[in-house]
Design an enzyme around this catalytic site. Structure first.
Site: not given
Ligand code: ADP
Ligand code: ADP
Ligand code: ZN
Length: 214
Positions: A13, A88, A127, A160, A171
């Site tokens: 996204k 969300r 990531r 992260r 998540r």
């Protein structure tokens, strides 16, 4: 042009929202980035949000909605925006719809970036995010020019804390339970568009441009 990006954590996204923002000259509004900037500035909102984020949970709607509405009330959002990571929950989507309706306006596109869960867990381990400007990379698929250093601003890239595999799995659970129902919500409003997020980033973007127009 008011655009919402839907998709699981790690679907791409943010990557696509940045490209949309650049091409269509509208601001990229990411609630995750807004929370992270509150955390680095050590604000009360940041302190509150961090506990939820580190646990892989959603920050409560009340805090999130207030922060988001504040941001989109900004002058630069008058001609539209691309929302990344908001809404969300159905409750967030309903508030957004009401607020936009007060301006005699509507959301134009909800773009769902579709990526299966198996791919997500692999992607998140690779990531890397810039500690300063929020730019995102992937060690294999979207590498920075110099390892560990942001192309944009030269700062250090980090994994992260909420991208650890256990937290990613949590998540994903939260996503399926609370966020996935939004696909139906926007489907019913006839503004849902699906793109295959497993393709390379340029191909995903060209599919999005077909939807939004040149
Ligand atoms: P990702 O890029 O993996 O989708 P984000 O950067 O968008 O993650 O969000 C990171 C975290 O910030 C989320 O896991 C959640 O804790 C919090 N968050 C972001 N947006 C929202 C929102 N709209 N509602 C509640 N919590 C949010
Ligand atoms: P989200 O905002 O949905 O959490 P990101 O845009 O941060 O997702 O992307 C998650 C990770 O996957 C990042 O490391 C990013 O560089 C990488 N990525 C994004 N799009 C693709 C793609 N189409 N193919 C492979 N990796 C991608
Ligand atoms: Zn940077």
């Amino acid at each position: 042009m008011k655009i919402i990006m839907l998709g699981a954590p790690g679907a791409g996204k943010g990557t696509q929202a940045k490209k949309i923002a650049e091409k269509y000259k509208i601001p990229h509004v990411s609630t995750g980035d807004l929370f992270r900037s509150n955390i680095s500035n050590n604000t009360d909102l940041g302190k509150e949000a961090k506990q939820y984020m580190d646990a892989g949970k959603l920050v409560p709607d009340e805090l999130t909605v207030r922060m988001l509405l504040d941001r989109v009330a900004g002058d630069d959002c008058k001609n539209g925006y691309v929302l990344d990571g908001f809404p969300r929950t159905i409750a967030q989507a309903e508030v957004l719809e009401q607020e936009v309706a007060k301006l005699n306006d509507k959301i134009d596109y909800a773009i769902n970036v579709e990526v299966p869960d198996e791919n997500i867990v692999k992607r998140m381990g690779g990531r890397r995010a810039c500690t300063k400007c929020g730019a995102t990379y992937h060690i294999e698929h979207v590498p920075p020019k110099k390892e560990g250093i942001c192309d944009n601003c030269g700062s250090e890239l980090v994994l992260r804390s909420d991208d650890a595999p256990e937290t990613v799995n949590k998540r994903l659970g939260v996503y399926h339970e609370q966020t996935q129902p939004l696909i139906d919500f926007y489907g019913k409003r006839n503004i849902l568009f699906e793109v295959d997020g497993t393709q390379d980033t340029q191909k995903v973007f060209s599919d999005i441009v077909k939807i939004l127009g040149e």
